[in-house]
Design a protein around this motif. Structure first.
Motif, PDB file in Angstrom:
ATOM      1  N   UNK A   4       0.826  -1.208   0.000  1.00  0.00           N
ATOM      2  CA  UNK A   4       0.000   0.000   0.000  1.00  0.00           C
ATOM      3  C   UNK A   4       0.859   1.257   0.000  1.00  0.00           C
ATOM      4  N   UNK A   5       1.919   1.253   0.790  1.00  0.00           N
ATOM      5  CA  UNK A   5       2.817   2.408   0.825  1.00  0.00           C
ATOM      6  C   UNK A   5       3.523   2.590  -0.515  1.00  0.00           C
ATOM      7  N   UNK A   6       3.972   1.484  -1.100  1.00  0.00           N
ATOM      8  CA  UNK A   6       4.639   1.561  -2.395  1.00  0.00           C
ATOM      9  C   UNK A   6       3.696   2.105  -3.462  1.00  0.00           C
ATOM     10  N   UNK A   7       2.450   1.684  -3.441  1.00  0.00           N
ATOM     11  CA  UNK A   7       1.478   2.172  -4.425  1.00  0.00           C
ATOM     12  C   UNK A   7       1.194   3.656  -4.236  1.00  0.00           C
ATOM     13  N   UNK A   8       1.071   4.094  -2.988  1.00  0.00           N
ATOM     14  CA  UNK A   8       0.816   5.528  -2.743  1.00  0.00           C
ATOM     15  C   UNK A   8       1.989   6.370  -3.244  1.00  0.00           C
ATOM     16  N   UNK A   9       3.203   5.914  -2.953  1.00  0.00           N
ATOM     17  CA  UNK A   9       4.382   6.651  -3.412  1.00  0.00           C
ATOM     18  C   UNK A   9       4.440   6.673  -4.935  1.00  0.00           C
ATOM     19  N   UNK A  10       4.111   5.551  -5.562  1.00  0.00           N
ATOM     20  CA  UNK A  10       4.118   5.478  -7.024  1.00  0.00           C
ATOM     21  C   UNK A  10       3.088   6.421  -7.625  1.00  0.00           C
ATOM     22  N   UNK A  11       1.925   6.484  -7.026  1.00  0.00           N
ATOM     23  CA  UNK A  11       0.882   7.384  -7.523  1.00  0.00           C
ATOM     24  C   UNK A  11       1.288   8.846  -7.374  1.00  0.00           C
ATOM     25  N   UNK A  36      15.974  -1.158  -0.869  1.00  0.00           N
ATOM     26  CA  UNK A  36      14.941  -2.142  -1.195  1.00  0.00           C
ATOM     27  C   UNK A  36      13.575  -1.481  -1.280  1.00  0.00           C
ATOM     28  N   UNK A  37      13.277  -0.566  -0.356  1.00  0.00           N
ATOM     29  CA  UNK A  37      12.027   0.205  -0.416  1.00  0.00           C
ATOM     30  C   UNK A  37      11.925   0.955  -1.741  1.00  0.00           C
ATOM     31  N   UNK A  38      13.035   1.558  -2.150  1.00  0.00           N
ATOM     32  CA  UNK A  38      13.039   2.359  -3.377  1.00  0.00           C
ATOM     33  C   UNK A  38      12.700   1.494  -4.589  1.00  0.00           C
ATOM     34  N   UNK A  39      13.250   0.288  -4.646  1.00  0.00           N
ATOM     35  CA  UNK A  39      12.932  -0.589  -5.774  1.00  0.00           C
ATOM     36  C   UNK A  39      11.504  -1.129  -5.676  1.00  0.00           C
ATOM     37  N   UNK A  40      10.966  -1.264  -4.466  1.00  0.00           N
ATOM     38  CA  UNK A  40       9.549  -1.621  -4.314  1.00  0.00           C
ATOM     39  C   UNK A  40       8.668  -0.533  -4.932  1.00  0.00           C
ATOM     40  N   UNK A  41       8.997   0.720  -4.644  1.00  0.00           N
ATOM     41  CA  UNK A  41       8.228   1.830  -5.217  1.00  0.00           C
ATOM     42  C   UNK A  41       8.411   1.868  -6.729  1.00  0.00           C
ATOM     43  N   UNK A  42       9.644   1.665  -7.186  1.00  0.00           N
ATOM     44  CA  UNK A  42       9.894   1.646  -8.627  1.00  0.00           C
ATOM     45  C   UNK A  42       9.022   0.595  -9.313  1.00  0.00           C
ATOM     46  N   UNK A  43       8.942  -0.584  -8.723  1.00  0.00           N
ATOM     47  CA  UNK A  43       8.113  -1.642  -9.308  1.00  0.00           C
ATOM     48  C   UNK A  43       6.657  -1.179  -9.450  1.00  0.00           C
ATOM     49  N   UNK A  44       6.146  -0.519  -8.414  1.00  0.00           N
ATOM     50  CA  UNK A  44       4.761  -0.051  -8.454  1.00  0.00           C
ATOM     51  C   UNK A  44       4.585   1.081  -9.460  1.00  0.00           C
ATOM     52  N   UNK A 154      19.010   9.800  -3.395  1.00  0.00           N
ATOM     53  CA  UNK A 154      19.160   8.660  -4.282  1.00  0.00           C
ATOM     54  C   UNK A 154      17.980   7.700  -4.177  1.00  0.00           C
ATOM     55  N   UNK A 155      17.385   7.559  -3.007  1.00  0.00           N
ATOM     56  CA  UNK A 155      16.280   6.617  -2.856  1.00  0.00           C
ATOM     57  C   UNK A 155      15.043   7.096  -3.625  1.00  0.00           C
ATOM     58  N   UNK A 156      14.801   8.390  -3.613  1.00  0.00           N
ATOM     59  CA  UNK A 156      13.680   8.923  -4.387  1.00  0.00           C
ATOM     60  C   UNK A 156      13.974   8.865  -5.876  1.00  0.00           C
ATOM     61  N   UNK A 157      15.236   9.043  -6.252  1.00  0.00           N
ATOM     62  CA  UNK A 157      15.646   8.933  -7.652  1.00  0.00           C
ATOM     63  C   UNK A 157      15.387   7.520  -8.168  1.00  0.00           C
ATOM     64  N   UNK A 158      15.814   6.525  -7.406  1.00  0.00           N
ATOM     65  CA  UNK A 158      15.580   5.133  -7.800  1.00  0.00           C
ATOM     66  C   UNK A 158      14.081   4.859  -7.880  1.00  0.00           C
ATOM     67  N   UNK A 159      13.324   5.353  -6.925  1.00  0.00           N
ATOM     68  CA  UNK A 159      11.871   5.168  -6.927  1.00  0.00           C
ATOM     69  C   UNK A 159      11.255   5.687  -8.217  1.00  0.00           C
ATOM     70  N   UNK A 160      11.805   6.794  -8.722  1.00  0.00           N
ATOM     71  CA  UNK A 160      11.317   7.457  -9.936  1.00  0.00           C
ATOM     72  C   UNK A 160      11.891   6.792 -11.188  1.00  0.00           C
ATOM     73  N   UNK A 161      12.004   5.469 -11.142  1.00  0.00           N
ATOM     74  CA  UNK A 161      12.534   4.646 -12.235  1.00  0.00           C
ATOM     75  C   UNK A 161      13.896   5.136 -12.701  1.00  0.00           C
ATOM     76  N   UNK A 162      14.676   5.623 -11.746  1.00  0.00           N
ATOM     77  CA  UNK A 162      16.032   6.115 -12.035  1.00  0.00           C
ATOM     78  C   UNK A 162      16.036   7.074 -13.223  1.00  0.00           C
ATOM     79  N   UNK A 163      14.909   7.799 -13.362  1.00  0.00           N
ATOM     80  CA  UNK A 163      14.753   8.894 -14.335  1.00  0.00           C
ATOM     81  C   UNK A 163      14.742   8.451 -15.782  1.00  0.00           C
TER      82      UNK A 163
END
Length: 261
Positions: A4-11, A36-44, A154-163
């Protein structure tokens, strides 16, 4: 990180892109605490992008050169996903207006010819080599959304599909030169402005692919036949501020061009 957290961050990332907001760190409570959290968000986030941009056709590895790590203030590689509609052939035209801020990175790409087995141990370049079926000169489009490089999360960058915003590929070569010593040169409207060697990519581009395979394996995923891997830029990112033709020629691999409008 829970789903749920990963989906909210992705949205929130998707909304920020649609609103063309400047890149900033993700906010609590859904801010990633670990890589690991960052890649979870990236996946979402990538899952949200698939409806518009298609399936996964490869990956990008970023921050593989000392120049790029210094530029971003990050001392390790990062990975992102390349989606089908974001793959372009040499000669493509790209619009700056389609990006928050367009950056170009000058790279070597490899095409995987056979599945790389998922293994618990780290993957080496020697293990990767038999699975590589082609190598080419390539340009990655990144969208940094006017990020503040003096305060880069860097964690937010990775979350953002590494741009990753897309890739441009030349024709793949089935035979390639010694990639460590091969030199790539970048030019804008025919005027050379930068260069770098294959060895600037973690010592050898296949080391970058091995790093990626190890990263994917840790998440239960393997590189698949037909996928393309962008191995990282040999020089600092360029941010076009007007229309121009960019060309990147790599010894023994040909050249790739993209027109920016």
């Amino acid at each position: 990180m829970d789903d749920a957290s990963a989906r909210r961050a992705a949205q929130s990332l998707l909304a920020a892109h649609k609103a063309n907001l400047q890149f900033t760190s993700l906010a609590p409570p859904d801010k990633p605490a670990t890589i690991s959290d960052a890649y979870d968000i990236q996946d979402s986030y990538v899952a949200l992008l698939r409806g518009e941009h298609g399936d996964t056709v490869g990956y990008k590895v970023g921050l593989t050169s000392a120049t790029m790590q210094k530029f971003c203030g990050i001392d390790h590689p990062i990975a992102g996903v390349v989606l089908a509609s974001r793959v372009h052939r040499s000669g493509a035209t790209i619009r700056r207006a389609d990006f928050g801020r367009l950056g170009l990175e000058f790279e070597i790409a490899v095409r995987i010819k056979s599945d790389v087995p998922v293994a618990a141990a780290p993957v080496s370049a020697e293990m990767i080599a038999p699975h590589v079926g082609g190598v080419c000169a390539a340009i990655e489009m990144v969208d940094d959304r006017n990020a503040d490089y003096g305060n880069l999360d860097v964690l937010s960058l990775v979350s953002d599909n590494s741009w990753n915003g897309g890739i441009v590929l030349s024709e793949f070569a089935a035979k390639w030169p010694d990639l460590e010593s091969a030199l790539g040169r970048a030019a804008k409207d025919g005027v050379m402005f930068g260069e770098g060697y294959g060895r600037d990519i973690l010592g050898h581009p296949f080391n970058s692919v091995a790093w990626l395979a190890t990263q994917l394996n840790a998440r239960g995923v393997g590189l698949k036949a037909g996928q393309v891997v962008m191995t990282g830029s040999v020089m600092k990112t360029v941010f076009p501020d007007s229309g121009a033709l960019y060309r990147f020629a790599f010894d023994g691999l040909g050249a790739v061009e993209v027109s920016v409008r």
